[in-house]
Motif scaffolding. Structure first.
Motif, PDB file in Angstrom:
ATOM      1  N   LYS A 224       0.592  -1.091  -0.189  1.00 60.63           N
ATOM      2  CA  LYS A 224       0.197   0.086   0.222  1.00 60.63           C
ATOM      3  C   LYS A 224       0.856   1.364  -0.071  1.00 60.63           C
ATOM      4  O   LYS A 224       0.631   2.265  -0.676  1.00 60.63           O
ATOM      5  N   GLU A 225       1.945   1.047   0.726  1.00 58.64           N
ATOM      6  CA  GLU A 225       2.829   2.592   0.971  1.00 58.64           C
ATOM      7  C   GLU A 225       3.880   2.595  -0.002  1.00 58.64           C
ATOM      8  O   GLU A 225       4.322   3.867  -0.481  1.00 58.64           O
TER       9      GLU A 225
ATOM     10  N   GLU B 271      -5.961  -1.824   3.277  1.00 59.38           N
ATOM     11  CA  GLU B 271      -5.962  -0.973   4.556  1.00 59.38           C
ATOM     12  C   GLU B 271      -6.898  -2.003   5.297  1.00 59.38           C
ATOM     13  O   GLU B 271      -6.530  -2.315   6.443  1.00 59.38           O
TER      14      GLU B 271
ATOM     15  N   THR C 189       1.750   0.262  -4.474  1.00 53.47           N
ATOM     16  CA  THR C 189       0.664   0.507  -5.466  1.00 53.47           C
ATOM     17  C   THR C 189       0.479   2.015  -5.927  1.00 53.47           C
ATOM     18  O   THR C 189      -0.016   2.135  -7.058  1.00 53.47           O
TER      19      THR C 189
ATOM     20  N   GLU D 267      -6.840  -1.289  -4.447  1.00 57.06           N
ATOM     21  CA  GLU D 267      -7.360   0.203  -4.108  1.00 57.06           C
ATOM     22  C   GLU D 267      -6.859   0.215  -2.577  1.00 57.06           C
ATOM     23  O   GLU D 267      -7.096  -0.746  -1.834  1.00 57.06           O
ATOM     24  N   SER D 268      -6.638   1.580  -2.216  1.00 52.99           N
ATOM     25  CA  SER D 268      -5.882   1.598  -0.789  1.00 52.99           C
ATOM     26  C   SER D 268      -6.995   1.326   0.172  1.00 52.99           C
ATOM     27  O   SER D 268      -6.760   0.560   1.419  1.00 52.99           O
TER      28      SER D 268
END
Length: 379
Positions: free
Chosen positions: A126-127, A149, A130, A144-145
């Motif tokens: 994610k960090e 998450e 992506t 998608e974030s």
């Protein structure tokens, strides 16, 4: 634990041959492509291999990703991309839209650590990765974030469930168990909130699972908080706390039924049929009856109309994702190997691009039959 944790379907991927006819001009480049093809196939096989352990999975992942690094990053460790960055497209399914009893302490530790590692992998993607996707993730899709998450938080929550089971088995202080349960319920609530803006048709089943786990562990928190209050001679407040636990447990039971009836991706687990679930119901009932008896014989305290506010903070046992980094680029990648890929000879009719009608076959996951449930004791 297979029939206790909700899982979305495994993400399937289309085959990749790594055949770049004309582009590959030397034996070192050819070996890279052959090793990529075999290491990727091996990694995908392990996802459905019941004999696979974490070490096997890590070794296979490191073998594949160390080779793949040469297609992504520059060999001189600069921030530039590899010249091969755009040579290969990958096609995947989308997971939303398109209990092992009497486990040993070592097995429990393995589950606990694996979930923390999984949280770290999702967090790292994610960090760090992506945001660099060639095609930005569409809303509601796997990368998608919000979805990533939610996976991070769910992994943390489920790892903490192992901590709670361990604390109960070792008869740790009720205050610690209550705090851990409350923190875990908050994790599930946060994950549910993260998915709240997604299309219900795709997220309803997943969210129902998160909601029932939130109610279940909030009931656990109120139950053990009641024990703490009774030990402090606050019997009236203890009764009210246990009454709240009773109400939340009943709500969790109802949500289990709703979850089973909700259509959506992923196999349907059956938490309400698990002994760990039943034991809480019996514990709440017995502890409440004990408090009521004590209040009738000794304390004679008034029972509050409002449930006590849970302001519990666990100082021990909280789960954080294990930091993750991809393995270093394979030693097979040298400037000479990279030079052996000649992109000027790439065919104009690029056969590496997936055809629009190409269908990715779902991963056939092994059917793990539940065994006789002894409550997932950690021995």
């Amino acid at each position: 634990m297979t029939h206790w944790f909700h899982r979305n379907p495994l993400k399937a991927t289309a085959p990749v041959s790594f055949n770049y006819y004309g582009v590959v001009t030397g034996p070192s480049a050819s070996k890279i492509c052959n090793d990529l093809r075999s290491s990727r196939a091996r990694l995908l096989e392990l996802f459905t291999d019941l004999s696979c352990n974490p070490e096997m999975m890590k070794n296979a992942a490191d073998s594949y990703f160390s080779l793949l690094q040469g297609f992504i990053n520059s060999l001189d460790e600069s921030t530039q991309e590899s010249k091969l960055r755009y040579i290969q497209n990958f096609k995947w399914t989308d997971t939303l839209q398109g209990q092992v009893p009497s486990i040993t302490e070592d097995e429990a530790k393995e589950v606990h650590r694996s979930l923390k590692i999984a949280a770290g992998i999702f967090k790292h993607l994610k960090e760090s990765h992506t945001p660099k996707l060639i095609t930005p993730a569409e809303k509601g899709r796997d990368l998608e974030s919000r979805l990533i998450e939610a996976y991070v938080i769910q992994c943390q929550a489920e790892a903490q469930e192992v901590t709670i089971a361990r604390a109960i088995e070792l008869k740790h202080a009720p205050g610690l168990i209550a705090a851990l349960a409350y923190e875990t319920a908050n994790f599930y609530q946060k994950a549910d909130h993260t998915l709240s803006s997604l299309e219900p048709a795709y997220s309803a089943k997943w969210r129902k699972y998160l909601h029932l786990k939130m109610c279940f562990y909030t009931a656990y928190a109120y139950c053990y908080h009641g024990e703490t209050l009774l030990a402090s001679d606050k019997c009236g407040e203890a009764i009210r706390s246990l009454q709240e636990a009773e109400k939340l447990y009943a709500k969790a039971e109802a949500l289990c039924k709703e979850y089973g009836e909700t259509k959506g991706p992923g196999p349907t687990v059956k938490p309400s049929g698990h002994l760990f679930f039943w034991k809480l119901g019996n514990l709440v009932k017995n502890t409440l009856e004990k408090c009521q008896r004590e209040n009738g014989f000794i304390y004679f305290q008034k029972i509050p109309t409002e449930a006590p506010q849970l302001e519990l903070k666990a100082n021990y046992g909280l789960v954080e994702p294990v930091p993750f980094e991809f393995p270093p680029t394979s030693a097979q990648w040298t400037p000479e190997t990279l030079a052996a890929f000649d992109l000027t000879k790439r065919p104009k009719d690029d056969s590496t691009k997936p055809k629009p009608e190409e269908e990715v076959k779902p991963v056939k996951e092994p059917d793990i039959k539940p065994q006789k449930d002894t409550g997932c004791y950690i021995s």
